[in-house]
Design a protein around this motif. Structure first.
Motif, mmCIF file in Angstrom:
data_model
loop_
_atom_site.group_PDB
_atom_site.id
_atom_site.type_symbol
_atom_site.label_atom_id
_atom_site.label_comp_id
_atom_site.label_asym_id
_atom_site.label_seq_id
_atom_site.Cartn_x
_atom_site.Cartn_y
_atom_site.Cartn_z
ATOM 1 N N LEU A 11 0.190 10.282 -6.444
ATOM 2 C CA LEU A 11 1.003 11.666 -5.476
ATOM 3 C C LEU A 11 2.755 10.953 -5.568
ATOM 4 C CD1 LEU A 11 -1.040 13.639 -3.401
ATOM 5 C CD2 LEU A 11 -0.358 14.198 -5.365
ATOM 6 N N GLU A 12 2.748 9.327 -5.358
ATOM 7 C CA GLU A 12 3.811 9.050 -4.959
ATOM 8 C C GLU A 12 4.655 8.980 -5.779
ATOM 9 O OE1 GLU A 12 2.783 5.565 -3.543
ATOM 10 O OE2 GLU A 12 2.499 3.922 -5.343
ATOM 11 N N ARG A 13 4.610 8.709 -7.369
ATOM 12 C CA ARG A 13 5.438 8.898 -8.365
ATOM 13 C C ARG A 13 6.266 10.555 -8.087
ATOM 14 N NH1 ARG A 13 1.654 9.542 -12.926
ATOM 15 N NH2 ARG A 13 0.469 10.338 -12.271
ATOM 16 N N SER A 14 5.393 11.175 -7.770
ATOM 17 C CA SER A 14 6.608 12.714 -7.577
ATOM 18 C C SER A 14 7.547 12.593 -5.925
ATOM 19 C CB SER A 14 5.371 14.042 -8.303
ATOM 20 O OG SER A 14 4.475 14.104 -7.640
ATOM 21 N N THR A 15 6.986 12.346 -5.353
ATOM 22 C CA THR A 15 7.111 11.876 -3.616
ATOM 23 C C THR A 15 8.638 11.734 -3.741
ATOM 24 O OG1 THR A 15 7.194 12.160 -1.618
ATOM 25 C CG2 THR A 15 6.115 10.058 -2.860
ATOM 26 N N PRO A 16 9.452 12.042 -2.888
ATOM 27 C CA PRO A 16 11.216 11.654 -3.156
ATOM 28 C C PRO A 16 10.741 10.084 -2.475
ATOM 29 C CG PRO A 16 11.713 14.647 -2.543
ATOM 30 C CD PRO A 16 9.647 13.236 -3.287
ATOM 31 N N VAL A 17 9.657 10.210 -1.517
ATOM 32 C CA VAL A 17 9.476 9.047 -0.353
ATOM 33 C C VAL A 17 9.314 8.046 -1.154
ATOM 34 C CG1 VAL A 17 8.073 7.996 1.060
ATOM 35 C CG2 VAL A 17 8.297 10.461 1.302
ATOM 36 N N TRP A 18 8.932 7.974 -2.605
ATOM 37 C CA TRP A 18 8.861 6.624 -2.908
ATOM 38 C C TRP A 18 8.669 6.813 -4.336
ATOM 39 C CZ3 TRP A 18 7.289 2.457 -0.495
ATOM 40 C CH2 TRP A 18 6.955 2.718 0.262
ATOM 41 N N SER A 19 9.087 7.767 -5.454
ATOM 42 C CA SER A 19 9.511 7.887 -6.516
ATOM 43 C C SER A 19 10.506 6.660 -6.877
ATOM 44 C CB SER A 19 9.822 9.161 -6.915
ATOM 45 O OG SER A 19 11.269 9.738 -6.101
ATOM 46 N N HIS A 20 11.462 6.766 -6.380
ATOM 47 C CA HIS A 20 12.506 5.914 -6.926
ATOM 48 C C HIS A 20 12.479 3.861 -6.306
ATOM 49 C CE1 HIS A 20 13.347 6.215 -2.813
ATOM 50 N NE2 HIS A 20 13.969 5.153 -1.896
ATOM 51 N N TRP A 21 11.417 4.504 -5.384
ATOM 52 C CA TRP A 21 10.776 3.261 -5.596
ATOM 53 C C TRP A 21 9.986 1.800 -6.984
ATOM 54 C CZ3 TRP A 21 10.602 -1.252 -0.513
ATOM 55 C CH2 TRP A 21 11.699 -0.195 0.263
ATOM 56 N N LEU A 22 9.487 3.026 -7.459
ATOM 57 C CA LEU A 22 8.406 2.869 -7.995
ATOM 58 C C LEU A 22 9.684 2.280 -9.852
ATOM 59 C CD1 LEU A 22 5.368 4.828 -8.122
ATOM 60 C CD2 LEU A 22 5.966 3.155 -7.204
ATOM 61 N N ASP A 23 10.438 4.004 -9.445
ATOM 62 C CA ASP A 23 10.865 3.386 -10.959
ATOM 63 C C ASP A 23 12.722 2.091 -10.860
ATOM 64 O OD1 ASP A 23 11.293 5.719 -11.766
ATOM 65 O OD2 ASP A 23 12.559 6.935 -11.126
ATOM 66 N N GLY A 24 12.781 1.689 -9.658
ATOM 67 C CA GLY A 24 13.512 0.527 -9.639
ATOM 68 C C GLY A 24 12.474 -0.950 -9.434
ATOM 69 N N LEU A 25 11.645 -0.698 -8.978
ATOM 70 C CA LEU A 25 10.624 -1.859 -9.171
ATOM 71 C C LEU A 25 10.490 -1.907 -10.346
ATOM 72 C CD1 LEU A 25 9.079 -1.619 -5.231
ATOM 73 C CD2 LEU A 25 10.944 -2.709 -5.939
ATOM 74 N N ALA A 26 9.875 -0.937 -10.874
ATOM 75 C CA ALA A 26 9.209 -1.253 -11.976
ATOM 76 C C ALA A 26 10.302 -1.673 -13.275
ATOM 77 C CB ALA A 26 8.208 -0.099 -12.701
ATOM 78 N N ARG A 27 11.707 -1.637 -13.092
ATOM 79 C CA ARG A 27 12.661 -1.744 -14.115
ATOM 80 C C ARG A 27 12.171 -3.268 -14.437
ATOM 81 N NH1 ARG A 27 18.043 -0.575 -11.350
ATOM 82 N NH2 ARG A 27 17.445 -2.602 -11.011
ATOM 83 N N ASP A 28 12.101 -3.172 -15.894
ATOM 84 C CA ASP A 28 12.062 -4.580 -16.814
ATOM 85 C C ASP A 28 11.171 -5.897 -16.067
ATOM 86 O OD1 ASP A 28 14.206 -3.658 -18.132
ATOM 87 O OD2 ASP A 28 15.879 -4.880 -16.279
ATOM 88 N N ARG A 29 9.820 -5.129 -15.546
ATOM 89 C CA ARG A 29 8.919 -5.641 -14.963
ATOM 90 C C ARG A 29 7.615 -5.058 -14.865
ATOM 91 N NH1 ARG A 29 12.262 -5.122 -9.678
ATOM 92 N NH2 ARG A 29 13.007 -7.235 -10.464
ATOM 93 N N ARG A 30 6.031 -5.606 -14.191
ATOM 94 C CA ARG A 30 4.935 -4.939 -14.134
ATOM 95 C C ARG A 30 4.233 -4.491 -12.812
ATOM 96 N NH1 ARG A 30 -0.724 -6.114 -15.862
ATOM 97 N NH2 ARG A 30 -0.099 -8.168 -15.620
ATOM 98 N N LEU A 31 5.175 -3.548 -11.871
ATOM 99 C CA LEU A 31 4.853 -3.478 -10.942
ATOM 100 C C LEU A 31 3.289 -2.525 -10.833
ATOM 101 C CD1 LEU A 31 6.031 -3.469 -7.653
ATOM 102 C CD2 LEU A 31 6.207 -0.655 -8.468
ATOM 103 N N ILE A 32 2.312 -3.861 -9.972
ATOM 104 C CA ILE A 32 0.887 -3.533 -9.905
ATOM 105 C C ILE A 32 1.325 -3.286 -8.165
ATOM 106 C CG2 ILE A 32 -1.944 -4.782 -9.913
ATOM 107 C CD1 ILE A 32 0.123 -6.790 -11.710
ATOM 108 N N ARG A 33 0.338 -2.019 -8.077
ATOM 109 C CA ARG A 33 -0.272 -1.555 -6.976
ATOM 110 C C ARG A 33 -0.914 -1.317 -6.376
ATOM 111 N NH1 ARG A 33 1.239 2.307 -9.549
ATOM 112 N NH2 ARG A 33 1.754 4.584 -8.635
ATOM 113 N N TYR A 34 -1.149 -0.908 -5.110
ATOM 114 C CA TYR A 34 -2.979 -0.484 -4.704
ATOM 115 C C TYR A 34 -3.210 0.211 -3.574
ATOM 116 C CZ TYR A 34 -3.542 -3.990 -1.384
ATOM 117 O OH TYR A 34 -2.962 -5.441 -0.564
ATOM 118 N N ASP A 35 -3.603 1.281 -3.314
ATOM 119 C CA ASP A 35 -3.826 1.686 -1.738
ATOM 120 C C ASP A 35 -4.919 1.173 -0.685
ATOM 121 O OD1 ASP A 35 -2.421 4.219 -2.833
ATOM 122 O OD2 ASP A 35 -4.189 5.230 -3.870
ATOM 123 N N GLU A 36 -4.829 1.300 0.353
ATOM 124 C CA GLU A 36 -5.924 0.030 1.204
ATOM 125 C C GLU A 36 -6.694 0.699 1.185
ATOM 126 O OE1 GLU A 36 -3.328 -0.961 4.344
ATOM 127 O OE2 GLU A 36 -2.288 1.224 4.742
#
Length: 404
Positions: free
Chosen positions: A164-189
């Motif tokens: 869900l965080e890929r479509s919420t304004p809370v986090w979507s821009h974080w994913l777009d920005g942090l995954a730019r030119d790199r592989r962002l690896i994340r997990y749910d606690e």
């Protein structure tokens, strides 16, 4: 290979995509309850015994029938059924349960992604593959990667939800920005997002152990690590524990000591206790007034729409009981005694007027971690929004630091 989904009423159960939708909208289901629902729908031609459900959903892990009852209640609630109505899931006394609603099977080719292609993966839209690893106590931890390039691993923090965080304004821009030119690896606690919600323990040490487990599952040897909010303390503890693995550390809105620990006098201790009690009441009763206040603490410069999006998202990330457990544990965090063991270069980014975590906490981290630098950003938000000037500066600082 075809993807498999089932339709009943206005629901669609996407087994391959690990999703449930109602009227086209996503419905969150705790992973164990989702697996239980999938098994019942798949074997709807017969009554499924309790022992079979326990074996299929929990595997070798020993759990009581109470866990099965809880998962069944959660599954029923997700599809608009109850133990009294039993319109979709029928209880057959002393035998088990059967899915009795009319079902239509839907088969289609699933989307694929090049990353994490192995047994047990679940492919979701936008080329994201979600996989699961298992902690020592049996808790399932969901993790995923997006983007291509050198890795950046993000320590889990509350509140997240890999899908869900890929479509919420809370986090979507974080994913777009942090995954730019790199592989962002994340997990749910644990207790949050797509990871198990019903967990035997939910302590700070568990969070650090889960990060270690996830790193082993991904197979990373050395990588930069990002920690946001309470995830910053987890990242510090992990970097102190595994200095050979963390090449660089980025901390955003982080702190070394939780509010109860850092209270200096009776007045601050009382304020911390009141804050926690309000959180307990607000989360336990899902009081919308409290949830909006909570949102305004994270996003004081946000709009009413931002607060509404944040409130909606926080309700989807975890249960009220777990929300209380998280907040209680956050208040007791203390990595001040081990932060000096972090040996890698560290960048500390913090909003100058953060309304949730004071900037003084970032200063404390900078003083404790030997090779660190502190950058204060012109913002009041604990989580930066996409539209504020501090956001592009935040990304630029991280890009420059990781490129050094």
């Amino acid at each position: 290979m075809t993807g498999e989904a089932f339709r009943f009423g206005d629901h669609e159960l996407d087994v391959a995509g690990h999703r449930l939708r109602r009227g086209g909208e996503p419905v969150h289901v705790e992973p164990r309850a989702f697996d239980l629902l999938c098994h019942l729908v798949t074997h709807r031609d017969r009554v499924v015994p309790k022992t079979e459900l326990l074996d299929e959903v929990w595997g070798d892990r020993f759990v009581s029938e109470a866990a099965l009852t809880t998962a069944l209640r959660t599954a029923r609630r997700a599809i608009g059924d109850t133990g009294v109505r039993q319109r979709l899931i029928r209880t057959v006394h002393r035998r088990g349960y059967q899915f009795v609603a009319p079902v239509t099977e839907v088969r289609r080719a699933p989307e694929t992604a090049p990353e994490f292609e192995a047994a047990g993966e679940r492919t979701l839209p936008d080329s994201q593959v979600i996989r699961f690893c298992q902690a020592v106590d049996g808790t399932r931890i969901a993790y995923a990667a997006i983007g291509t390039g050198p890795p950046l691993l993000k320590a889990a923090n509350w509140m997240t939800h890999l899908d869900l965080e890929r479509s919420t304004p809370v986090w979507s821009h974080w994913l777009d920005g942090l995954a730019r030119d790199r592989r962002l690896i994340r997990y749910d606690e644990r207790g949050c997002g797509l990871s198990d919600w019903d967990v035997p323990s939910c302590t700070f040490d568990d969070w650090v152990d889960d990060l270690d487990t996830m790193v082993e599952a991904v197979g990373l040897d050395r990588f930069p690590l990002l920690g946001v909010s309470q995830g910053g303390a987890v990242a510090v503890a992990y970097a102190a524990r595994r200095p050979e693995r963390v090449s660089r550390l980025v901390l955003a809105g982080a702190y070394a000591r939780g509010r109860q620990v850092r209270a200096r006098d009776d007045a601050e201790r009382e304020a911390a206790a009141i804050d926690l009690e309000l959180a307990r009441v607000g989360w336990s009763h899902q009081d919308p007034r409290f949830l909006q206040v909570f949102a305004s603490q994270f996003l004081p410069d946000g709009t009413t729409r931002d607060w509404a999006d944040f409130t909606t998202f926080q309700r989807q990330t975890t249960s009220p009981a777990n929300g209380v457990r998280f907040l209680d544990e956050f208040a007791r965090i203390d990595v001040s005694g081990i932060a000096h063991r972090v040996t890698c270069p560290t960048l500390i980014l913090h909003s100058r007027d953060d309304a949730r975590v004071p900037a003084s906490q970032a200063g404390e981290l900078a003083a404790l971690i030997p090779d660190s630098r502190l950058v204060l950003l012109d913002s009041r938000n604990h989580l930066l929004t996409a539209t504020e000037p501090a956001w592009p500066e935040f990304l630029a600082r991280i890009d420059a630091f990781l490129a050094e």
